[in-house]
Design a protein around this motif. Structure first.
Motif, short mmCIF file in Angstrom:
data_model
loop_
_atom_site.label_atom_id
_atom_site.label_comp_id
_atom_site.label_asym_id
_atom_site.label_seq_id
_atom_site.Cartn_x
_atom_site.Cartn_y
_atom_site.Cartn_z
N ARG A 24 13.18 -4.72 10.15
CA ARG A 24 13.15 -5.01 8.56
C ARG A 24 14.50 -4.89 8.35
N GLN A 25 15.35 -3.83 9.34
CA GLN A 25 17.14 -3.25 9.23
C GLN A 25 17.55 -4.26 10.19
N THR A 26 16.83 -5.11 10.95
CA THR A 26 17.97 -6.04 11.32
C THR A 26 17.89 -7.13 11.04
N PHE A 27 15.87 -7.65 10.60
CA PHE A 27 16.22 -8.85 10.09
C PHE A 27 16.69 -9.07 8.15
N GLY A 28 16.64 -7.92 7.83
CA GLY A 28 16.06 -8.78 6.78
C GLY A 28 14.99 -8.39 5.90
N GLN A 29 14.29 -8.88 5.24
CA GLN A 29 13.26 -9.05 4.27
C GLN A 29 12.68 -10.41 5.12
N PRO A 30 10.56 -10.06 5.18
CA PRO A 30 11.06 -11.74 5.90
C PRO A 30 10.32 -13.16 5.08
N ASN A 31 10.73 -13.81 5.37
CA ASN A 31 10.72 -15.18 4.64
C ASN A 31 9.22 -15.03 4.42
N LYS A 32 7.89 -14.93 5.13
CA LYS A 32 6.59 -14.82 4.99
C LYS A 32 6.27 -13.97 5.58
N LYS A 33 4.93 -13.31 4.58
CA LYS A 33 3.77 -12.00 5.50
C LYS A 33 3.04 -12.83 5.83
#
Length: 93
Positions: A24-33
């Protein structure tokens, strides 16, 4: 190693066994979970290419990675890294 597998190899070397917090720190919030066990991130290039990175978690650590490339919204190929298989890479066109 060709260009396709070098991309996923880079992801595996840098993010395998990383925690959800680190991803999460590297990519941010996922587009889908999906069930909080699969996180999907999208990257776009030049408006026609889409790269979809999927992280599959087990015990809150990255266990498997899938890289899918799209051209004009049509899937070109997908490369799967499954840590439990030998060889771990699978390319599907």
């Amino acid at each position: 190693m060709d260009k396709k597998t070098s991309k996923i190899d880079h992801l595996v070397k840098n993010y395998l066994n990383q925690s959800k917090q680190a991803i999460r720190q590297t990519f941010g919030q996922p587009n889908k979970k999906y069930d909080n066990e699969v996180w999907i991130y999208n990257r776009y290039r030049y408006g026609i290419f889409k790269e979809e990175i999927s992280f599959l978690f087990e015990d809150d650590k990255v266990n498997d990675v899938v890289l899918t490339e799209y051209l004009f919204c049509m899937e070109m190929y997908a490369i799967y890294y499954y840590s439990s298989l030998k060889p771990p890479y699978r390319i599907v066109k």
